[in-house]
Design a protein around this motif. Sequence first.
Motif, PDB file in Angstrom:
ATOM      1  N   MET A  52      25.432  60.810   3.359  1.00 35.99           N
ATOM      2  CA  MET A  52      26.579  61.707   3.523  1.00 35.99           C
ATOM      3  C   MET A  52      27.396  61.889   2.241  1.00 35.99           C
ATOM      4  O   MET A  52      27.770  63.020   1.919  1.00 35.99           O
ATOM      5  N   PRO A  53      27.696  60.814   1.477  1.00 38.31           N
ATOM      6  CA  PRO A  53      28.420  61.079   0.229  1.00 38.31           C
ATOM      7  C   PRO A  53      27.563  61.868  -0.774  1.00 38.31           C
ATOM      8  O   PRO A  53      28.101  62.637  -1.573  1.00 38.31           O
ATOM      9  N   LEU A  54      26.247  61.690  -0.701  1.00 38.42           N
ATOM     10  CA  LEU A  54      25.359  62.469  -1.569  1.00 38.42           C
ATOM     11  C   LEU A  54      25.475  63.952  -1.219  1.00 38.42           C
ATOM     12  O   LEU A  54      25.585  64.808  -2.107  1.00 38.42           O
ATOM     13  N   LEU A  55      25.486  64.259   0.070  1.00 38.06           N
ATOM     14  CA  LEU A  55      25.666  65.638   0.519  1.00 38.06           C
ATOM     15  C   LEU A  55      27.049  66.163   0.115  1.00 38.06           C
ATOM     16  O   LEU A  55      27.183  67.282  -0.390  1.00 38.06           O
ATOM     17  N   GLY A  56      28.086  65.346   0.319  1.00 38.10           N
ATOM     18  CA  GLY A  56      29.441  65.745  -0.070  1.00 38.10           C
ATOM     19  C   GLY A  56      29.553  65.978  -1.566  1.00 38.10           C
ATOM     20  O   GLY A  56      30.205  66.929  -2.019  1.00 38.10           O
ATOM     21  N   TRP A  57      28.907  65.127  -2.359  1.00 40.52           N
ATOM     22  CA  TRP A  57      28.903  65.273  -3.810  1.00 40.52           C
ATOM     23  C   TRP A  57      28.234  66.585  -4.210  1.00 40.52           C
ATOM     24  O   TRP A  57      28.728  67.300  -5.078  1.00 40.52           O
ATOM     25  N   ALA A  58      27.090  66.887  -3.568  1.00 43.35           N
ATOM     26  CA  ALA A  58      26.371  68.128  -3.887  1.00 43.35           C
ATOM     27  C   ALA A  58      27.243  69.345  -3.592  1.00 43.35           C
ATOM     28  O   ALA A  58      27.303  70.293  -4.394  1.00 43.35           O
ATOM     29  N   LEU A  59      27.935  69.317  -2.462  1.00 46.33           N
ATOM     30  CA  LEU A  59      28.830  70.427  -2.118  1.00 46.33           C
ATOM     31  C   LEU A  59      30.031  70.482  -3.060  1.00 46.33           C
ATOM     32  O   LEU A  59      30.411  71.545  -3.545  1.00 46.33           O
ATOM     33  N   GLY A  60      30.630  69.319  -3.309  1.00 44.59           N
ATOM     34  CA  GLY A  60      31.810  69.254  -4.175  1.00 44.59           C
ATOM     35  C   GLY A  60      31.515  69.631  -5.613  1.00 44.59           C
ATOM     36  O   GLY A  60      32.356  70.228  -6.293  1.00 44.59           O
ATOM     37  N   SER A  61      30.314  69.309  -6.097  1.00 43.70           N
ATOM     38  CA  SER A  61      29.942  69.632  -7.476  1.00 43.70           C
ATOM     39  C   SER A  61      29.940  71.134  -7.712  1.00 43.70           C
ATOM     40  O   SER A  61      30.237  71.605  -8.805  1.00 43.70           O
ATOM     41  N   ILE A 117      30.858  60.496   8.744  1.00 49.26           N
ATOM     42  CA  ILE A 117      31.540  61.744   8.388  1.00 49.26           C
ATOM     43  C   ILE A 117      32.566  61.496   7.280  1.00 49.26           C
ATOM     44  O   ILE A 117      32.702  62.297   6.357  1.00 49.26           O
ATOM     45  N   ASP A 118      33.268  60.370   7.349  1.00 50.67           N
ATOM     46  CA  ASP A 118      34.245  60.035   6.306  1.00 50.67           C
ATOM     47  C   ASP A 118      33.571  59.994   4.933  1.00 50.67           C
ATOM     48  O   ASP A 118      34.167  60.380   3.927  1.00 50.67           O
ATOM     49  N   ALA A 119      32.341  59.509   4.892  1.00 48.32           N
ATOM     50  CA  ALA A 119      31.616  59.377   3.632  1.00 48.32           C
ATOM     51  C   ALA A 119      31.321  60.744   3.016  1.00 48.32           C
ATOM     52  O   ALA A 119      31.222  60.860   1.791  1.00 48.32           O
ATOM     53  N   LEU A 120      31.186  61.776   3.837  1.00 47.34           N
ATOM     54  CA  LEU A 120      30.992  63.124   3.322  1.00 47.34           C
ATOM     55  C   LEU A 120      32.190  63.538   2.474  1.00 47.34           C
ATOM     56  O   LEU A 120      32.039  64.046   1.357  1.00 47.34           O
ATOM     57  N   ALA A 121      33.388  63.299   2.981  1.00 47.34           N
ATOM     58  CA  ALA A 121      34.607  63.633   2.241  1.00 47.34           C
ATOM     59  C   ALA A 121      34.730  62.797   0.971  1.00 47.34           C
ATOM     60  O   ALA A 121      35.167  63.291  -0.075  1.00 47.34           O
ATOM     61  N   VAL A 122      34.316  61.535   1.035  1.00 47.05           N
ATOM     62  CA  VAL A 122      34.358  60.689  -0.156  1.00 47.05           C
ATOM     63  C   VAL A 122      33.385  61.221  -1.199  1.00 47.05           C
ATOM     64  O   VAL A 122      33.665  61.203  -2.399  1.00 47.05           O
ATOM     65  N   GLY A 123      32.239  61.730  -0.761  1.00 46.06           N
ATOM     66  CA  GLY A 123      31.287  62.330  -1.693  1.00 46.06           C
ATOM     67  C   GLY A 123      31.873  63.529  -2.414  1.00 46.06           C
ATOM     68  O   GLY A 123      31.640  63.726  -3.614  1.00 46.06           O
TER      69      GLY A 123
END
Length: 189
Positions: A52-61, A117-123
Motif C-alpha cells: 500500500m505505501p508503494l502504491l501511495g508513493w507511485a500516486l504521490g510521485s 489503508i493508512d499505509a497508502l496515505a503514508v506512501g
Amino acid sequence: MSMSFLELILIGVGLSMDAFAVAICQGLSMTRLNWRRAGVIALFFGGFQAAMPLLGWALGSRFAMYIQELDHWVAFVLLALIGGNMVREALGPEEAACAAGDLDLRQLFLMAVATSIDALAVGVTFAFLEVAILPAVSVIGVTTFCLSLAGVAVGNFFGARYKRRAELSGGVILILLGVKILLEHLGVL
C-alpha cells in the motif's frame, strides 16, 4: 529527505498496530496456536502493509511537483489524521468481538486491505518527502509481518487485554512523527 532506519521502524510499528490488533483477534479464535496459520495471517498483513505505501508513493510521485512547497504540511496533516483516528478508535467504545472459526482467505484479504489503508496515505507522504521507497516498504512490511505473527501468539496466549493499548501507541507514534517532520521543515529541529 532521507529517513533514518529508526524512523522507518517507528512508522512500521505505528502502521502495523491495526494489523497487530486484528492478529490478536485471530489468535483468540485458535484453541491451540497454529504456526502455519499464524504465518499466513502475518504474510497477508505484512504484504499489504508493504504494497500500500508503494502504491501511495507511485500516486504521490506523480503529483509531488505540484505541491512541493506544501509537502511538509501534507505529511503532517496525513500522519496526524491517521494517528488521531487510531487514538480515537482506541479510546472509543469497544468494537465487536473477534470472529472465531477457520481461516477464510477472502476475509483475511479484506482485513489486510482494511488495516493497510493508512499505509497508502503514508506512501503519498513518502513521495512528497522523497523517501527511498524500497527500503521504506521493506522495513514496513517486515515489521508488520513480525508484529502480526507476534499478535497471533499474544492473542492466543493473553487474549484481547492489550488491543486498545497497541492501537493507542500506534496512533501516538504516527502523530509524533508528523510533528517531527513539520518541525524539521520549519527549522525548529
